[in-house]
Design an enzyme around this catalytic site. Structure first.
Site, PDB file in Angstrom:
ATOM      1  N   ARG A  30       5.039  -5.967   3.560  1.00  0.00           N
ATOM      2  CA  ARG A  30       4.942  -4.974   4.639  1.00  0.00           C
ATOM      3  C   ARG A  30       3.942  -5.403   5.689  1.00  0.00           C
ATOM      4  O   ARG A  30       2.949  -6.070   5.379  1.00  0.00           O
ATOM      5  CB  ARG A  30       4.504  -3.617   4.077  1.00  0.00           C
ATOM      6  CG  ARG A  30       5.616  -2.978   3.318  1.00  0.00           C
ATOM      7  CD  ARG A  30       5.314  -1.561   2.961  1.00  0.00           C
ATOM      8  NE  ARG A  30       6.107  -1.214   1.794  1.00  0.00           N
ATOM      9  CZ  ARG A  30       5.893  -0.178   1.016  1.00  0.00           C
ATOM     10  NH1 ARG A  30       4.907   0.640   1.285  1.00  0.00           N
ATOM     11  NH2 ARG A  30       6.662   0.039  -0.028  1.00  0.00           N
ATOM     12  N   ALA A  80      14.287   7.739 -10.791  1.00  0.00           N
ATOM     13  CA  ALA A  80      13.823   6.421 -10.342  1.00  0.00           C
ATOM     14  C   ALA A  80      12.329   6.509 -10.094  1.00  0.00           C
ATOM     15  O   ALA A  80      11.792   7.588  -9.845  1.00  0.00           O
ATOM     16  CB  ALA A  80      14.537   6.013  -9.060  1.00  0.00           C
ATOM     17  N   VAL A 126      15.280  10.127  -3.175  1.00  0.00           N
ATOM     18  CA  VAL A 126      15.183  11.001  -4.346  1.00  0.00           C
ATOM     19  C   VAL A 126      15.112  12.465  -3.910  1.00  0.00           C
ATOM     20  O   VAL A 126      14.644  12.779  -2.822  1.00  0.00           O
ATOM     21  CB  VAL A 126      13.945  10.656  -5.221  1.00  0.00           C
ATOM     22  CG1 VAL A 126      14.217   9.454  -6.091  1.00  0.00           C
ATOM     23  CG2 VAL A 126      12.702  10.447  -4.377  1.00  0.00           C
ATOM     24  N   HIS A 164      10.354  -2.852  -0.475  1.00  0.00           N
ATOM     25  CA  HIS A 164      10.161  -2.257  -1.798  1.00  0.00           C
ATOM     26  C   HIS A 164      11.219  -2.820  -2.746  1.00  0.00           C
ATOM     27  O   HIS A 164      12.216  -3.403  -2.309  1.00  0.00           O
ATOM     28  CB  HIS A 164      10.234  -0.726  -1.760  1.00  0.00           C
ATOM     29  CG  HIS A 164      11.390  -0.183  -0.980  1.00  0.00           C
ATOM     30  ND1 HIS A 164      11.485   1.126  -0.609  1.00  0.00           N
ATOM     31  CD2 HIS A 164      12.525  -0.780  -0.498  1.00  0.00           C
ATOM     32  CE1 HIS A 164      12.601   1.317   0.071  1.00  0.00           C
ATOM     33  NE2 HIS A 164      13.243   0.181   0.146  1.00  0.00           N
ATOM     34  N   TRP A 213       8.133   2.739   6.253  1.00  0.00           N
ATOM     35  CA  TRP A 213       7.874   1.363   5.821  1.00  0.00           C
ATOM     36  C   TRP A 213       7.574   0.511   7.035  1.00  0.00           C
ATOM     37  O   TRP A 213       8.374   0.460   7.978  1.00  0.00           O
ATOM     38  CB  TRP A 213       9.088   0.807   5.058  1.00  0.00           C
ATOM     39  CG  TRP A 213       9.228   1.499   3.756  1.00  0.00           C
ATOM     40  CD1 TRP A 213       8.676   1.116   2.565  1.00  0.00           C
ATOM     41  CD2 TRP A 213       9.922   2.733   3.494  1.00  0.00           C
ATOM     42  NE1 TRP A 213       8.981   2.033   1.590  1.00  0.00           N
ATOM     43  CE2 TRP A 213       9.738   3.034   2.128  1.00  0.00           C
ATOM     44  CE3 TRP A 213      10.658   3.604   4.277  1.00  0.00           C
ATOM     45  CZ2 TRP A 213      10.276   4.168   1.531  1.00  0.00           C
ATOM     46  CZ3 TRP A 213      11.196   4.737   3.683  1.00  0.00           C
ATOM     47  CH2 TRP A 213      10.999   5.002   2.331  1.00  0.00           C
ATOM     48  N   GLN A 221       5.483  -4.799  -6.920  1.00  0.00           N
ATOM     49  CA  GLN A 221       5.948  -3.459  -7.290  1.00  0.00           C
ATOM     50  C   GLN A 221       6.836  -3.583  -8.506  1.00  0.00           C
ATOM     51  O   GLN A 221       7.362  -4.653  -8.796  1.00  0.00           O
ATOM     52  CB  GLN A 221       6.827  -2.904  -6.166  1.00  0.00           C
ATOM     53  CG  GLN A 221       6.263  -1.739  -5.444  1.00  0.00           C
ATOM     54  CD  GLN A 221       7.258  -1.070  -4.511  1.00  0.00           C
ATOM     55  OE1 GLN A 221       8.455  -1.307  -4.575  1.00  0.00           O
ATOM     56  NE2 GLN A 221       6.734  -0.222  -3.665  1.00  0.00           N
TER      57      GLN A 221
END
Ligand code: DAH
Length: 360
Positions: free
Chosen positions: A210, A328, A267, A184, A170, A224
């Site tokens: 960002r 997610a 994740v 995010h 990021w 988002q």
């Protein structure tokens, strides 16, 4: 000693604070009478001004200033009372049903096909409505979090430790106090899991920031929508079915999609849902062999990164990964709008020009 200014002030205050009249139209008439009496040409305040000439020279300045102050005071008070009466009048008109604020404007400068232009939603706002409609229909709730985050919610809790190279994924802005304009909406996952007990089903749309080099598919401020589902026995199958259903709702059954392994620290496993490029339809080139500017010859566009929530993330939020599991996803909203309308450059959505949004 006589105090002519004080007398006028007292008289005005007594009148102004007298009971307001009903209906508001009568009150507006009363206020107009007050305006004429105090501020009119032959009104009390002008009468005071006329006394100025009769005063000794050394008193004129103070007296003039005091009269002007009174004038401003009376004017302001009348404006406030008038605004209150107008608000009451509008409310009464709405109640009575004869005022329709949705009627088109008569503005002559904003016409489309010769008719007064009607306002309509920006495509990003209508995408927002569609996302909310779809996922609340599946039992998800809408959650929100702060746009300026602390690094724990934006990174650490999401299994992205300080000094770990994963943080470089990021391009982050930092405030001088060391906070981050969130990179995010995944930080809202954390805030939700900290405050709710499973089962949890939330989506969280919002702005992210960002330090991007701006181009056709990247902006420094963008939208988002995060999704999170935690329950007993949630599997990758649930994730795939949920996202396939959503893509079909948006684009119909014909758009080709694929799931591809991808790395996101929060994740495991992580996936990218790709959709076939709307411009080259998967070929990567146009008929003359020129590289597709939208997918850059890949034939596919990354649309929804997703995965099964990492056990460390659950633990960080006090949720036992031996009992609960979940999925997610975090979709770039603006990308979805591009795909929906075949827009080749994200910047077109934000440049404020009506000729594009009017077509959509
Ligand atoms: N937060 C990620 C990003 O902005 C996107 C993302 C990836 C969100 C995977 C997720 C996920 O919830 O499971 O790059």
């Amino acid at each position: 000693m006589s105090d002519p200014i004080g007398q006028v002030r007292a008289a005005f205050q007594a009148e102004a604070s007298a009971q307001t009249l009903d209906p508001p139209a009568l009150e507006l008439e009363r206020l107009e009478r007050l305006r004429v009496r105090f501020l009119g040409k032959k009104g009390d305040i002008n009468a005071l001004m006329r006394q100025l000439g009769k005063l000794p020279k050394d008193q004129r300045r103070d007296f003039g200033q005091a009269v002007n102050a009174l004038k401003t005071e009376v004017n302001d008070a009348l404006l406030t009372l008038k605004a209150a009466a107008n608000t009451r009048a509008e409310a009464a008109a709405l109640d009575a049903g004869w005022l329709d604020p949705t009627l088109p404007t008569h503005a002559t400068d904003a016409r489309v096909d010769g008719l007064p232009a009607m306002g309509h939603q920006h495509p990003i706002t209508s995408m927002l409505d569609t996302v909310i409609d779809h996922f609340t229909g599946l039992g998800f709730e809408v959650a929100s979090g702060p746009e300026i985050e602390d690094t724990w919610h934006n990174f650490d809790a999401l299994n992205i430790p300080k000094d770990h190279p994963a943080r470089d994924m990021w391009d982050t802005f930092y405030t001088t106090q060391g906070e981050v304009p969130r990179t995010h909406t995944s930080s809202v996952q954390i805030r939700t899991m900290q405050t709710q007990t499973p089962p949890i089903r939330v989506i969280s749309p919002g702005k992210c920031f960002r330090n991007e080099t701006i181009d056709a598919t990247h902006l420094a401020a963008f939208n988002q929508c995060e999704g999170l589902y935690i329950d007993k026995g949630v599997s990758l199958g649930h994730l795939k079915a949920t996202l396939e259903g959503w893509i079909q709702r948006l684009f119909g059954p014909d758009l080709q999609i694929r799931f591809r392994p991808a790395f996101y620290p929060f994740v495991e496993p992580g996936l990218d849902l790709d959709a076939q490029c709307f411009l080259c339809h998967g070929d990567g080139h146009n008929d003359d062999g020129v590289a597709c500017p939208v997918c850059r010859t890949k034939g596919w566009l990354e649309v929804i990164p997703c995965g099964m929530v990492h056990p460390n993330v659950l633990r960080n939020c006090g949720i036992d990964p031996d009992i609960w599991s979940g999925f997610a996803f975090g979709m770039g909203f603006d990308r979805l709008v591009m795909l929906q309308h075949g827009i080749d450059d994200l910047r077109r959505l934000y440049n404020g020009r009506l000729d594009l949004v009017r077509q959509l």
